[in-house]
Design an enzyme around this catalytic site. Sequence first.
Site, PDB file in Angstrom:
ATOM      1  N   GLU A 198     -10.950   5.501  40.302  1.00  0.00           N
ATOM      2  CA  GLU A 198     -10.518   6.751  40.940  1.00  0.00           C
ATOM      3  C   GLU A 198     -11.506   7.891  40.760  1.00  0.00           C
ATOM      4  O   GLU A 198     -11.347   8.963  41.352  1.00  0.00           O
ATOM      5  CB  GLU A 198      -9.142   7.146  40.394  1.00  0.00           C
ATOM      6  CG  GLU A 198      -8.044   6.185  40.851  1.00  0.00           C
ATOM      7  CD  GLU A 198      -6.660   6.582  40.367  1.00  0.00           C
ATOM      8  OE1 GLU A 198      -6.571   7.371  39.412  1.00  0.00           O
ATOM      9  OE2 GLU A 198      -5.673   6.100  40.946  1.00  0.00           O
ATOM     10  N   GLU A 257      -8.817 -12.906  26.393  1.00  0.00           N
ATOM     11  CA  GLU A 257      -8.926 -11.804  25.443  1.00  0.00           C
ATOM     12  C   GLU A 257      -9.263 -12.264  24.035  1.00  0.00           C
ATOM     13  O   GLU A 257      -9.564 -11.448  23.158  1.00  0.00           O
ATOM     14  CB  GLU A 257      -7.643 -10.988  25.410  1.00  0.00           C
ATOM     15  CG  GLU A 257      -6.457 -11.687  24.796  1.00  0.00           C
ATOM     16  CD  GLU A 257      -5.220 -10.806  24.773  1.00  0.00           C
ATOM     17  OE1 GLU A 257      -4.742 -10.512  23.668  1.00  0.00           O
ATOM     18  OE2 GLU A 257      -4.757 -10.404  25.859  1.00  0.00           O
TER      19      GLU A 257
END
Length: 301
Positions: free
Chosen positions: A87, A118
């Site tokens: 953004e 992960e």
Amino acid sequence: MNMQQTTPLPLTEQRNPLSQELDRLPTLEMLRLINRQDAQVPLAVAEVLPQIAQAVELIVQGLAAGHRLFYMGAGTSGRLGVLDASELLPTFSFPADRAIALIAGGPQALTRPIEAAEDDPEQGRRDLQSHGFAAGDVLVGLAASGRTPYVLGGLAYAREVGAASIAVVCSPHSPMAQMASVAIEVLTGPEVITGSTRMKAGTAQKLVLNMLSTASMVRLGKVYGNLMVDVRPTNQKLRERAVRIVTAATGLSGQEAARLLEEAGGEVKVAVVMGLADVDAAEARRRLQAASGHVRGALYS
């Protein structure tokens, strides 16, 4: 077995005593309980504002010197990092190649869970290396538990190369917090659904990321007053917003604001300086460059 007995359970994995009968509650009461728990999140964020301010200073220092901002996380935390990074371009015209988000498992993990990814700290290191991460760059590591191996590998690499790092976690005294230059520990407590850190912990991380990126962009001159003067007007909604921004900043009519924007090639910040300083586009750009992109500085240069 012994490790499981002696290693403290992260705060975000503990059971919430207030929601142990959640499945027996009527829908409205269930929602009230979730809402009361969510209301604790901004209070927890308020407790770590000094640490958030320190992190903003690190980010601004790095970006002002031409370096890059990296986000790193897994699962919900990784997706929030990708959201924040993506953004910055449309909102602040911040170059996409200077805000880089890394998620365990790669881009496919955005829509499809790849939980095992992960667990590999070396992959965190390799992902940073593949982007040429170096001293001067800034790494924001995200993990509710503060223990995610993928992110720990990245933080370890940041330390090795002498780069600043920030840990955004929701458990106290975590390995990530100990490894980072600045630790932001937002203690939101056990989740309504035990271990579901997409809830309070995810909300807390989103609030912190909003602050880190927004405050950094303000400090870098991407905002004038509370107006996003570096917005990219790439669709009808944003073109209309650009006109409103120039109007609000200069006091000119919408028609005059639209004219300035056209002369400025759609660059809102240039149009604002043109209107406030009564100069043409070339002079507005010169002034902005001399003021490192800050509108207020450009008005007096």
